[in-house]
Scaffold this motif. Sequence first.
Motif, short mmCIF file in Angstrom:
data_model
loop_
_atom_site.label_atom_id
_atom_site.label_comp_id
_atom_site.label_asym_id
_atom_site.label_seq_id
_atom_site.Cartn_x
_atom_site.Cartn_y
_atom_site.Cartn_z
N ARG A 145 3.01 -2.32 11.70
CA ARG A 145 3.88 -1.93 10.58
C ARG A 145 3.70 -2.78 9.32
O ARG A 145 3.80 -2.23 8.22
CB ARG A 145 5.33 -1.89 11.02
CG ARG A 145 5.60 -0.76 12.01
CD ARG A 145 7.02 -0.74 12.48
NE ARG A 145 7.32 -2.01 13.14
CZ ARG A 145 8.55 -2.44 13.37
NH1 ARG A 145 9.59 -1.73 13.01
NH2 ARG A 145 8.74 -3.59 13.99
N PRO A 146 3.45 -4.10 9.41
CA PRO A 146 3.20 -4.84 8.17
C PRO A 146 2.02 -4.27 7.38
O PRO A 146 2.05 -4.21 6.16
CB PRO A 146 2.91 -6.27 8.64
CG PRO A 146 3.67 -6.37 9.91
CD PRO A 146 3.55 -5.01 10.55
N TRP A 147 0.98 -3.82 8.10
CA TRP A 147 -0.15 -3.22 7.41
C TRP A 147 0.27 -1.92 6.73
O TRP A 147 -0.16 -1.63 5.61
CB TRP A 147 -1.31 -2.94 8.38
CG TRP A 147 -2.50 -2.39 7.65
CD1 TRP A 147 -3.47 -3.11 7.01
CD2 TRP A 147 -2.82 -1.01 7.43
NE1 TRP A 147 -4.38 -2.26 6.43
CE2 TRP A 147 -4.01 -0.97 6.67
CE3 TRP A 147 -2.24 0.19 7.81
CZ2 TRP A 147 -4.60 0.22 6.27
CZ3 TRP A 147 -2.83 1.37 7.41
CH2 TRP A 147 -4.00 1.38 6.66
N LEU A 148 1.11 -1.14 7.37
CA LEU A 148 1.58 0.12 6.78
C LEU A 148 2.37 -0.13 5.51
O LEU A 148 2.22 0.61 4.52
CB LEU A 148 2.41 0.91 7.79
CG LEU A 148 1.66 1.43 9.00
CD1 LEU A 148 2.63 2.03 10.02
CD2 LEU A 148 0.60 2.44 8.60
N VAL A 149 3.21 -1.17 5.51
CA VAL A 149 3.97 -1.51 4.30
C VAL A 149 3.00 -1.94 3.19
O VAL A 149 3.13 -1.51 2.04
CB VAL A 149 5.02 -2.61 4.57
CG1 VAL A 149 5.72 -3.03 3.29
CG2 VAL A 149 6.03 -2.14 5.62
N CYS A 150 2.01 -2.75 3.54
CA CYS A 150 1.02 -3.19 2.55
C CYS A 150 0.19 -2.01 2.05
O CYS A 150 -0.18 -1.96 0.87
CB CYS A 150 0.12 -4.28 3.13
SG CYS A 150 0.97 -5.85 3.36
N PHE A 151 -0.09 -1.06 2.92
CA PHE A 151 -0.83 0.13 2.50
C PHE A 151 0.00 0.93 1.50
O PHE A 151 -0.54 1.44 0.51
CB PHE A 151 -1.22 1.00 3.70
CG PHE A 151 -2.09 2.16 3.33
CD1 PHE A 151 -3.41 1.96 2.97
CD2 PHE A 151 -1.58 3.45 3.33
CE1 PHE A 151 -4.22 3.03 2.60
CE2 PHE A 151 -2.38 4.52 2.98
CZ PHE A 151 -3.71 4.30 2.62
N ALA A 152 1.30 1.02 1.73
CA ALA A 152 2.18 1.71 0.77
C ALA A 152 2.17 0.97 -0.57
O ALA A 152 2.11 1.62 -1.63
CB ALA A 152 3.60 1.80 1.33
N ILE A 153 2.19 -0.35 -0.55
CA ILE A 153 2.12 -1.13 -1.79
C ILE A 153 0.78 -0.90 -2.48
O ILE A 153 0.71 -0.73 -3.69
CB ILE A 153 2.35 -2.63 -1.50
CG1 ILE A 153 3.81 -2.86 -1.07
CG2 ILE A 153 2.00 -3.50 -2.70
CD1 ILE A 153 4.09 -4.24 -0.51
N PHE A 154 -0.29 -0.86 -1.70
CA PHE A 154 -1.64 -0.60 -2.20
C PHE A 154 -1.69 0.75 -2.94
O PHE A 154 -2.41 0.90 -3.93
CB PHE A 154 -2.62 -0.62 -1.03
CG PHE A 154 -3.93 0.07 -1.25
CD1 PHE A 154 -4.94 -0.54 -1.96
CD2 PHE A 154 -4.16 1.34 -0.73
CE1 PHE A 154 -6.15 0.09 -2.16
CE2 PHE A 154 -5.35 1.97 -0.92
CZ PHE A 154 -6.37 1.34 -1.64
N LEU A 155 -0.94 1.74 -2.47
CA LEU A 155 -0.96 3.08 -3.07
C LEU A 155 -0.18 3.19 -4.38
O LEU A 155 -0.38 4.14 -5.14
CB LEU A 155 -0.42 4.11 -2.07
CG LEU A 155 -1.28 4.38 -0.85
CD1 LEU A 155 -0.56 5.33 0.10
CD2 LEU A 155 -2.64 4.92 -1.24
N ILE A 156 0.69 2.24 -4.66
CA ILE A 156 1.54 2.32 -5.86
C ILE A 156 0.72 2.48 -7.15
O ILE A 156 1.04 3.34 -7.97
CB ILE A 156 2.51 1.13 -5.93
CG1 ILE A 156 3.55 1.25 -4.82
CG2 ILE A 156 3.19 1.05 -7.29
CD1 ILE A 156 4.44 0.04 -4.66
N PRO A 157 -0.33 1.68 -7.40
CA PRO A 157 -1.08 1.87 -8.65
C PRO A 157 -1.68 3.27 -8.78
O PRO A 157 -1.73 3.83 -9.88
CB PRO A 157 -2.20 0.81 -8.58
CG PRO A 157 -1.73 -0.19 -7.61
CD PRO A 157 -0.84 0.53 -6.64
#
Length: 171
Positions: A145-157
Amino acid sequence: MKHLHLVVFALFLYLGLYWPDVDKQLMSLLHHRSILTHSVLLPLFMMVLLRANYSKPIAAGLSAGISIHLAASLITPMSSYSQVYLPAPLSSSIGATESLIWLGLNAIAGYFLALRLLKMHSKTIPFIYLLAAGGYGIYIKDDVRPWLVCFAIFLIPFTFDKVKSKLRRAA
């Protein structure tokens, strides 16, 4: 010099993964999940303090590592110990909802700061960020799940870019 920046970035990303938990060593002054250590204040301070070309990869690495740590903190239930705390003499929680907002905004800010500081590596930084987030999630937290949260942050830009281009076409 360009590749040296990536090496310095990766080293300080690793250190940034563990920086927020330094508050455990300073329990007389700071509660665990201190608002001071669970934020991007350290990378910002490093940039002001160093003010040199090499401060960018240092601050970017710390920002990315802290971002990953804070993203992992977002998935823990916000019980009393898991909330963000003000330093002594206040030593009180800012609240469960406020803690989620604080951690989330700082996780996002950490990623954006890393991207902004090392623009010349705009394609490499996200790759290293996601790779480190995966390793941290799997090997340290034993959770994807930490990777999934970081992936969501990665998608923001990408989301912002899409919205901007739609607004331009509409105008």
